[in-house]
Design an enzyme around this catalytic site. Structure first.
Site, PDB file in Angstrom:
ATOM      1  N   ARG A  92     -10.755  -3.583   3.085  1.00  0.00           N
ATOM      2  CA  ARG A  92     -10.898  -3.451   1.633  1.00  0.00           C
ATOM      3  C   ARG A  92      -9.742  -4.073   0.863  1.00  0.00           C
ATOM      4  NH1 ARG A  92     -10.108   1.503   4.064  1.00  0.00           N
ATOM      5  NH2 ARG A  92      -8.336   2.787   3.412  1.00  0.00           N
ATOM      6  N   ASP A 147      -1.140  -0.300  -4.686  1.00  0.00           N
ATOM      7  CA  ASP A 147      -2.496   0.163  -5.001  1.00  0.00           C
ATOM      8  C   ASP A 147      -2.501   1.626  -5.447  1.00  0.00           C
ATOM      9  OD1 ASP A 147      -1.669   0.921  -2.495  1.00  0.00           O
ATOM     10  OD2 ASP A 147      -3.643   0.719  -1.569  1.00  0.00           O
ATOM     11  N   ASP A 193       0.826  -1.201   0.000  1.00  0.00           N
ATOM     12  CA  ASP A 193       0.000   0.000   0.000  1.00  0.00           C
ATOM     13  C   ASP A 193       0.870   1.265   0.000  1.00  0.00           C
ATOM     14  OD1 ASP A 193      -2.073   1.888   0.548  1.00  0.00           O
ATOM     15  OD2 ASP A 193      -3.202   0.352   1.628  1.00  0.00           O
ATOM     16  N   THR A 222      -6.822   3.502  -2.378  1.00  0.00           N
ATOM     17  CA  THR A 222      -6.609   2.100  -1.985  1.00  0.00           C
ATOM     18  C   THR A 222      -7.629   1.109  -2.559  1.00  0.00           C
ATOM     19  OG1 THR A 222      -5.427   2.688   0.007  1.00  0.00           O
ATOM     20  CG2 THR A 222      -6.506   0.557   0.021  1.00  0.00           C
ATOM     21  N   ASP A 244       1.265   2.290   4.044  1.00  0.00           N
ATOM     22  CA  ASP A 244       0.393   3.430   3.720  1.00  0.00           C
ATOM     23  C   ASP A 244       0.211   4.347   4.924  1.00  0.00           C
ATOM     24  OD1 ASP A 244      -1.541   4.761   1.838  1.00  0.00           O
ATOM     25  OD2 ASP A 244      -2.960   4.233   3.410  1.00  0.00           O
ATOM     26  N   HIS A 266       1.430   8.171   5.067  1.00  0.00           N
ATOM     27  CA  HIS A 266       0.536   9.295   5.334  1.00  0.00           C
ATOM     28  C   HIS A 266       1.065  10.164   6.472  1.00  0.00           C
ATOM     29  CE1 HIS A 266      -2.834   8.829   2.651  1.00  0.00           C
ATOM     30  NE2 HIS A 266      -2.864   7.533   2.886  1.00  0.00           N
TER      31      HIS A 266
HETATM   32 ZN   LIG Z   1      -3.465   5.909   1.623  1.00  0.00          ZN
END
Ligand SMILES: [Zn+2]
Length: 548
Positions: free
Chosen positions: A165, A354, A40, A81, A307, A311
């Site tokens: 997800r 992703d 991710d 994502t 991810d 972030h």
């Molecule tokens: Zn993200």
């Protein structure tokens, strides 16, 4: 003489059989297991950037033994994502597969919907509603669905990820199971009654083993921090500290931060979340006996901690460098386990992402490189004023989300207007607004064909039933946020679209290419490798260079 003729015929017979066998083996490759790995928010440049520090058995093994597509891109907007996982596995784009964001405004239900929410099913393994999930909003079959069809359901399909997800969408509609991690007070792997009535014994056993608790420990750098030369100073104004931290610096005292940062949810935001994902993936391989017989199984694994770290800390942070060095070790551990359990050369792996991510815009600003922040309020206030003055109504906009404007078609009708008139007026008005690069009407998306560039990416992401009426594109380097720390993704620019694509294992050639490949090509490549039918919404093509 007669004997010689017979011998000759026998030789011809043998060689024909050999030739047939050869032709037959060339038709398809049946690895015992396909492992699809999604990282991710991984940018392609994390491979060359950290190359010198990677060990020989993780990323380097994939590149050295397998095939490296160096110029691989997402070909649609938005690069988020749920959309990324769906596009990889369905081999198409939101235009066809219908997953339009992580959340998006549903025009029929007149509310924001979550990509995998499903009120018709129940949670398994948690006392919360976090298990009320399914892939029902995904409109195309996945490569994992196609494997189910091709093996008459004998091939097993399992999804594993910290994020719901990222597990549910890759595993597809016909999966045996998708598992994800429930944080908070629980720290368990959970699922939904969409897949089963009861958690398998091996999952219950894993949850009881306190596997997650053991990662409640200080996060320090893997190597001496002074040797981390591929990232900026540890203490800087571009990174967001954890709640309760004075500065975003190592060591991060996880046990001390635990209660203020969501308890087990904190593991998602540190590289230990990826290690825990490998622990669970290994338990799944053993518990489900994946890759044990000659019918191909499929394990879809997604690493999500990358991810959360991205972030919070951004592309050039020490934390990001450390997270990838640790992921490299986790991958090496997973491959060693696969060698042992399934057998070297008996499985096929692909690895991609992703979406990627932009450098922290405030960091770009500090280097005088274009980039910055887009304030929704600064955008919508003058727009609302314009609409009131022009059309004498302040009710024209129903929803604004994911850089799309949804108009109220009933209000438009009652004013004697058409949607196209209002769309055009908005596009003309906002062209001059701060930090807007382009804007397009839904009418244009439906009636024109855009063959390249940003407009093409928007069109590949435009879904007639679900998308908004005006689509907005920010200038390069700008993100729809006002927080000056950390980063995000979602655009059609290279920094968000350029992601790794590595293949290795059974049926994969050794090599590399800088030819452009696109995300929807991945599912078609795997389907071609396996000799199974393509996904129902297929829009990508097999990457010929990859396959033996
Ligand atoms: Zn993200």
């Amino acid at each position: 003489m007669k004997n010689y003729v017979l011998l000759g015929l026998a030789i011809i017979g043998l060689s024909t059989a050999k030739a047939q066998e050869k032709t037959a083996t060339q038709l398809y490759t049946r690895p015992k297991l396909v492992v699809g790995i999604m990282v991710d928010q991984m940018r392609y440049d994390y491979i060359p950037r950290f190359w010198e520090r990677y060990g020989n058995n993780g990323f380097k093994r994939m590149v050295n033994e397998g095939f490296n597509c160096k110029n691989n891109h997402f070909n649609y907007i938005p690069t988020k994502t749920a959309v990324g996982h769906t596009s990889v596995y369905t081999g198409t784009t939101p235009k066809i597969h219908g997953i339009l964001g992580n959340d998006w405004y549903d025009k029929e239900e007149e509310r924001m919907v979550y990509c995998t929410e499903d009120a018709s099913v129940a949670s398994l393994g948690t006392t919360t509603d976090a298990g009320k999930m399914s892939p029902k909003r995904m409109l195309s079959s996945t490569m994992t669905d196609q494997l189910k069809l091709a093996t008459v359901s004998r091939g097993k399909v399992i999804g594993v990820s910290l994020k719901d997800r990222a597990s549910i969408l890759p595993a597809g509609h016909a999966a045996d199971a998708a598992y994800w991690f429930q944080g908070g007070d629980e720290g368990h792997w959970i699922t939904s009654t969409y897949y089963m009535d009861k958690l398998p014994k091996w999952v219950a056993k894993f949850n009881k083993s306190n596997a997650a608790e053991k990662y409640n420990k200080t996060w320090n750098t893997l190597y001496d921090i002074n040797t981390y030369t591929e990232s900026i100073a540890d203490d800087n104004e571009f990174e967001g500290p954890f709640k309760g931290e004075q500065a975003p610096v190592f060591p991060h005292d996880i046990p001390k931060l635990w209660n203020d940062n969501g308890k087990f949810d904190l593991l998602k935001g540190v590289p230990y979340g990826n290690s825990l994902t490998v622990d669970f993936a290994e338990a799944a391989i053993e518990g489900e006996e994946l890759g044990k017989d000659n019918i191909t199984d499929f394990l879809a694994v997604s690493f999500s901690a990358t991810d959360y770290v991205g972030h919070r800390f951004g592309v050039s942070a020490k934390e990001t460098e450390d997270t990838y060095l640790r992921l490299d070790q986790d991958l090496a551990r997973l491959f060693a386990y696969l060698d042992k359990q399934v057998g070297k050369g008996e499985y096929t792996v692909f690895l991609t992402a992703d979406h990627a991510a932009v450098e922290v815009p405030s960091y770009l600003e500090s280097l005088k490189i274009p980039g910055g922040y887009f304030s929704k309020k600064e955008f919508y206030d003058p727009l609302n004023k314009f609409l009131s003055e022009t059309f004498h109504s302040d009710k024209l906009i129903k929803n604004m989300s994911n850089e799309q404007i949804f108009l109220d078609q009933e209000v438009i009708k009652s004013l004697g207007l058409t949607s196209t008139e209002v769309e055009n007026a908005i596009v003309n008005e906002i062209k001059s607004y701060k930090n807007i690069a382009e804007a397009y009407t839904a009418t244009a998306m439906r009636n024109q064909e855009f063959t390249h560039g940003i407009a093409h990416s928007l069109q590949m992401g435009y879904n007639q039933n679900g998308s908004g009426d005006v689509l907005i594109v920010l200038r390069p380097g700008y993100i729809p946020s006002t927080s000056r720390t950390g980063t995000t993704h979602g655009s059609g620019y290279t920094y968000d679209t350029h992601t790794p694509l590595l293949f290795f294992g059974k049926g994969i050639k050794h090599g590399a290419t800088v030819k452009r490949t696109e995300i929807p090509d991945i599912a078609s490549t795997i389907c071609a490798l396996l000799g199974i039918e393509f996904t129902s919404g297929k829009s990508g093509e097999p990457i010929q260079e990859v396959l033996e």
